[in-house]
Design a protein around this motif. Structure first.
Motif, PDB file in Angstrom:
ATOM      1  N   PHE A   1      35.347  24.677  35.148  1.00  0.00           N
ATOM      2  CA  PHE A   1      34.003  25.143  34.826  1.00  0.00           C
ATOM      3  C   PHE A   1      33.652  24.824  33.376  1.00  0.00           C
ATOM      4  O   PHE A   1      32.546  24.421  33.054  1.00  0.00           O
ATOM      5  CB  PHE A   1      33.875  26.659  35.071  1.00  0.00           C
ATOM      6  N   TYR A   2      34.652  25.020  32.500  1.00  0.00           N
ATOM      7  CA  TYR A   2      34.406  24.768  31.085  1.00  0.00           C
ATOM      8  C   TYR A   2      34.030  23.306  30.846  1.00  0.00           C
ATOM      9  O   TYR A   2      33.093  22.988  30.135  1.00  0.00           O
ATOM     10  CB  TYR A   2      35.642  25.138  30.270  1.00  0.00           C
ATOM     11  N   ARG A   3      34.767  22.415  31.501  1.00  0.00           N
ATOM     12  CA  ARG A   3      34.502  20.998  31.305  1.00  0.00           C
ATOM     13  C   ARG A   3      33.144  20.562  31.852  1.00  0.00           C
ATOM     14  O   ARG A   3      32.490  19.706  31.279  1.00  0.00           O
ATOM     15  CB  ARG A   3      35.608  20.162  31.934  1.00  0.00           C
ATOM     16  N   VAL A   4      32.769  21.169  32.949  1.00  0.00           N
ATOM     17  CA  VAL A   4      31.434  20.876  33.463  1.00  0.00           C
ATOM     18  C   VAL A   4      30.412  21.396  32.454  1.00  0.00           C
ATOM     19  O   VAL A   4      29.441  20.733  32.126  1.00  0.00           O
ATOM     20  CB  VAL A   4      31.221  21.512  34.854  1.00  0.00           C
ATOM     21  N   GLY A   5      30.687  22.574  31.909  1.00  0.00           N
ATOM     22  CA  GLY A   5      29.780  23.193  30.946  1.00  0.00           C
ATOM     23  C   GLY A   5      29.557  22.349  29.708  1.00  0.00           C
ATOM     24  O   GLY A   5      28.434  22.225  29.220  1.00  0.00           O
ATOM     25  N   ILE A   6      30.611  21.749  29.171  1.00  0.00           N
ATOM     26  CA  ILE A   6      30.432  20.950  27.957  1.00  0.00           C
ATOM     27  C   ILE A   6      30.132  19.480  28.279  1.00  0.00           C
ATOM     28  O   ILE A   6      29.908  18.678  27.388  1.00  0.00           O
ATOM     29  CB  ILE A   6      31.646  21.022  26.994  1.00  0.00           C
ATOM     30  N   GLY A   7      30.149  19.128  29.531  1.00  0.00           N
ATOM     31  CA  GLY A   7      29.717  17.784  29.907  1.00  0.00           C
ATOM     32  C   GLY A   7      30.813  16.735  29.970  1.00  0.00           C
ATOM     33  O   GLY A   7      30.519  15.557  30.135  1.00  0.00           O
ATOM     34  N   THR A   8      32.083  17.127  29.839  1.00  0.00           N
ATOM     35  CA  THR A   8      33.123  16.101  29.958  1.00  0.00           C
ATOM     36  C   THR A   8      33.346  15.712  31.420  1.00  0.00           C
ATOM     37  O   THR A   8      33.877  14.649  31.692  1.00  0.00           O
ATOM     38  CB  THR A   8      34.479  16.524  29.333  1.00  0.00           C
ATOM     39  N   ILE A   9      32.965  16.601  32.328  1.00  0.00           N
ATOM     40  CA  ILE A   9      32.948  16.184  33.736  1.00  0.00           C
ATOM     41  C   ILE A   9      31.483  15.974  34.105  1.00  0.00           C
ATOM     42  O   ILE A   9      30.710  16.930  34.138  1.00  0.00           O
ATOM     43  CB  ILE A   9      33.593  17.242  34.653  1.00  0.00           C
ATOM     44  N   ASP A  10      31.099  14.729  34.299  1.00  0.00           N
ATOM     45  CA  ASP A  10      29.678  14.454  34.520  1.00  0.00           C
ATOM     46  C   ASP A  10      29.397  14.065  35.977  1.00  0.00           C
ATOM     47  O   ASP A  10      30.287  14.109  36.838  1.00  0.00           O
ATOM     48  CB  ASP A  10      29.179  13.380  33.533  1.00  0.00           C
ATOM     49  N   ASN A  11      28.150  13.676  36.239  1.00  0.00           N
ATOM     50  CA  ASN A  11      27.731  13.394  37.614  1.00  0.00           C
ATOM     51  C   ASN A  11      28.564  12.322  38.296  1.00  0.00           C
ATOM     52  O   ASN A  11      28.963  12.467  39.453  1.00  0.00           O
ATOM     53  CB  ASN A  11      26.268  12.950  37.636  1.00  0.00           C
ATOM     54  N   SER A  12      28.847  11.238  37.556  1.00  0.00           N
ATOM     55  CA  SER A  12      29.555  10.139  38.214  1.00  0.00           C
ATOM     56  C   SER A  12      30.971  10.569  38.591  1.00  0.00           C
ATOM     57  O   SER A  12      31.497  10.174  39.629  1.00  0.00           O
ATOM     58  CB  SER A  12      29.580   8.903  37.314  1.00  0.00           C
ATOM     59  N   MET A  13      31.562  11.403  37.753  1.00  0.00           N
ATOM     60  CA  MET A  13      32.899  11.881  38.083  1.00  0.00           C
ATOM     61  C   MET A  13      32.869  12.782  39.314  1.00  0.00           C
ATOM     62  O   MET A  13      33.783  12.769  40.143  1.00  0.00           O
ATOM     63  CB  MET A  13      33.499  12.631  36.880  1.00  0.00           C
TER      64      MET A  13
END
Ligand code: MN
Length: 734
Positions: free
Chosen positions: A537-549
């Protein structure tokens, strides 16, 4: 024991008690003596029949502790009574805290209770329990600082009488003394006791080294005496002519500090040049003290050339321990540098007695440095989010560090440890100020937050409402106070980001026709090689996990069989959860020191650290860096004996690693442009500005900014925001 022997022992006890009354630094009233007498009688009764390891009657120990309290530290009758009673409740079940209170009143009972509590803290402790105990001990400062002072006296006497103990016990107690008690004694201003604790600590941890140095010091004593004589001869006439009333003494350096010098500078005993200092102690009334100190300074430097970089004026700004003196290093006889310490009798008493003398001489309503220190400490202790080992390490750094003095814009003086930055200053003013620090000006000039402050700097903190502490601040903050405040804020923030990230993820998955549930969360944790759902959740929150991933994940889902196999393979080798409460990162890289360098290392086999464990590096002589857990059974002895070989180490997540880059800007110079730029940079969370330089040429502006960011998205966002500034024409990444 025969009757004659018992009688003889009783006579000795009576004699020791009489001496106790005689050596008291403070004048004892009739009531004081009555209180001490009663405490003595209760202690005699409670310890009746008990003996120490040496065979001596136990009561000699509390009497000796009371003597240290009364004479060397110079505390009041209440403290002397408490010192006599310090082991009563612990050693004799017939006496309770209530008994003590009924017999001696609330204050004595409270102090004795504090001391009993400290004693009952687990005695066979590893570093982290040790540290936790230490923190608990410091918490008792809240009740009464005398608890700690008497505890230090207790420790001193135990160290003085350790000979009949088992060797491993001696080592353990000695290393604990070096680890905790000596720094504390130093901080409370008990310099003599600190020195004795350190010397005794060395005696039991490295006996050969200690004895060797002791011998050498004794051998060179005559030479030292004659040197001091030569020194005095040169200046006495001039001092006498001024009608000064003074005494010149040689002050030998402690064995422990000579040892430290030898190790640190890689020299041998003969090469340590400042093995002693010259001390000039003069009589003066309070009004003329400072004036006379400088008069003596002037006479000394008329005859001996001073080293201007070694002048320390602790009279105009006393240390926060209350220490006052004028120190100067001069080229003395035989062309040797020698330190001269100039102190009035009052200053000397404060240096030797610390706390007690401090109160005796307390002038008017001058702010008391010790009280301020205790207040600050209390605050740091209250935020119990930091782990205890970190806390103690940080705390000890603050204990021993040299001080600098800086000013607020209004001229208010603040003392900070050497190496402090604007962030430390901001938090020392107020937590609210620290939390909202946007930037800082030192002596009127804008500086990065990592800027190291110097004594005499005037520091102005610029704040903004939208600012929050970020992780990079931890690299600049050096004080325990600032660090603990930043850490707790980061922790809270990470949780907030994760919560937000969870909602973002739910929305994004919906578009991919995937439901956010336990099953999909587990799949994603595996897919992105994370440890916990909070990581995700944290990574999605800061954007390191993005749409393409996320799309990648969705398509991998179609081949469930493969991922099932993968999971089966991965699961058994996965490292155990490090801390379920915390949002853990994928710790996969170990870095060392403040610079977070990647170095070669080996994991030690005594405690087998795994990624994520709190660890430190230990520089071995033949085998490079060995990494130990902070709570390794060997850690304490390494920390206390070879502190200089310890390297800070931490696990980092290499995917979250920061990278440095340079941004070039150009545009039209206008008023406030620079300010707008720094504002944009500092309001972009997670961007850390390392340096900044601007030039203008005929109204055309160009600038270079070096920044450190966590990922490319942040950099893009920053560049976009910079482009929006009025007057900026071009922004490029170099
Ligand atoms: Mn004791």
């Amino acid at each position: 024991m025969t009757e004659v022997e018992i009688e003889k022992e009783n006579a000795e006890i009576a004699k020791a008690y009489k001496e106790l009354l005689k050596v008291s630094y403070q004048t004892l009233s009739k009531e004081d003596k009555k209180l001490i007498r009663e405490a003595f009688e209760v202690a005699v009764d409670a310890h009746n029949g008990q003996r120490r390891k040496s065979g001596e009657a136990y009561i000699f120990h509390p009497i000796a502790v009371a003597k240290i309290v009364a004479s060397e530290i110079g505390l009041d009758a209440t403290s002397i009574a408490a010192a006599l009673l310090h082991d009563v409740v612990e050693d004799n079940p017939d006496y309770t805290k209530d008994d003590i209170e009924r017999l001696f009143g609330e204050t004595v009972a409270r102090i004795v209770d504090g001391l009993t509590k400290i004693s009952s803290l687990s005695k066979d402790a590893d570093v982290s329990t040790q540290a936790e105990n230490f923190r608990k001990m410091l918490l008792t400062l809240n009740d009464d600082v005398r608890v700690i002072i008497i505890k230090i006296a207790d420790r001193l006497h135990n160290m003085q009488t350790m000979d009949s103990m088992r060797k491993d016990k001696q080592e353990k107690i000695a290393s604990e003394t070096l680890y905790i008690y000596a720094p504390l004694a130093h901080r409370i201003g008990l310099y003599n006791i600190k020195t004795e604790l350190e010397d005794l600590g060395l005696k039991y941890t490295e006996p050969e080294v200690y004895n060797d140095l002791l011998e050498k010091i004794q051998d060179s004593k005559a030479e030292q005496d004659s040197y001091i004589k030569d020194f005095s001869k040169v200046i006495v006439d001039s001092l006498d002519k001024e009608g000064l009333n003074y005494e010149i003494k040689g002050r030998p350096k402690s064995i422990y500090s000579i040892r430290k010098k030898i190790v640190k500078q890689g020299v041998n005993f003969e090469e340590v040049y400042d093995k002693f200092a010259v001390r000039i102690i003069y009589k003066s009334d309070f009004k003329n003290e400072k004036f006379l100190a400088w008069k003596i300074y002037s006479i000394v430097t008329d005859h001996f050339r001073p080293n201007p970089t070694r002048l320390r004026d602790w009279i105009s700004s006393p240390k926060s321990t209350g220490y006052e003196a004028l120190h100067i290093t001069v080229m003395g006889p035989k062309s040797r540098w020698v330190e001269v310490q100039i102190r009035s009798e009052r200053m000397n008493e404060i240096a030797e007695k610390g706390y007690a003398a401090h109160y005796k001489y307390k002038q008017g309503n001058a702010e008391d440095a010790l009280d301020t220190w205790i207040d600050k400490l209390q605050e740091a202790l209250e935020s119990n989010e930091t782990n205890a080992v970190d806390f103690v390490e940080q705390f000890k750094l603050n204990l021993y560090s040299k001080e600098i003095f800086v000013f607020s814009p209004k001229g208010q003086l603040k003392s900070l440890p050497k190496g402090a930055t604007p962030i430390d200053f901001a938090f020392s003013i107020h937590t609210e100020v620290g939390m909202k620090t946007k930037g800082a000006k030192v002596n009127g000039k804008l500086v990065p937050l990592s800027h190291e402050l110097n004594s005499g700097d005037q520091v102005e903190i610029l704040t903004a409402e939208n600012i929050k502490p970020n992780r990079n601040w931890l690299d600049y903050a050096t004080t325990a106070r600032a660090r603990s405040k930043i850490k707790s804020s980061l922790k809270a923030e990470k949780k907030d980001v994760a919560e937000e990230g969870k909602e973002i993820l739910r929305r994004k998955l919906k578009q991919l026709k995937i439901l956010l549930d336990e099953k999909s969360v587990n799949e994603m944790v595996n897919h992105f090689k994370l440890k916990t759902s909070l990581d995700l959740f944290y990574r999605v929150g800061i954007g390191t996990i993005d749409n393409s991933m996320l799309k990648d994940y969705a398509s991998s889902r179609s081949n469930m069989f493969m991922s099932y196999i993968k999971n089966r393979i991965r699961k058994p080798t996965a490292a155990p959860d490090i801390d379920k409460d915390e949002i853990t990162s994928k710790y996969d890289q170990l870095v060392f020191g403040k610079e977070e360098e990647k170095l070669d290392y080996k994991l030690s086999t005594c405690c087998n650290p795994i990624p994520g464990d709190p660890v430190f590096g230990f520089l071995t002589i033949n085998d490079g860096i060995k990494v130990h857990k902070k709570n390794c059974p060997n850690a304490l002895s390494m920390q206390s004996n070879y502190a200089y070989r310890i390297m800070q180490a931490k696990w980092i997540d290499s995917t979250q690693q920061e990278f440095a880059t340079q941004i070039k800007l150009s545009g039209i110079d206008n008023l406030g442009l620079v300010n707008n730029i720094t504002e944009v940079i500092s309001s972009n969370m997670h961007v850390n500005m390392k340096s900044i330089s601007f030039e203008t040429d005929d109204g055309v502006f160009s600038g270079k900014i070096n920044v450190v960011v966590n990922n490319i998205n942040m950099l893009k966002k920053l560049i976009d925001n910079l482009k929006k500034i009025n007057g900026i024409d071009k922004v490029t990444r170099v």
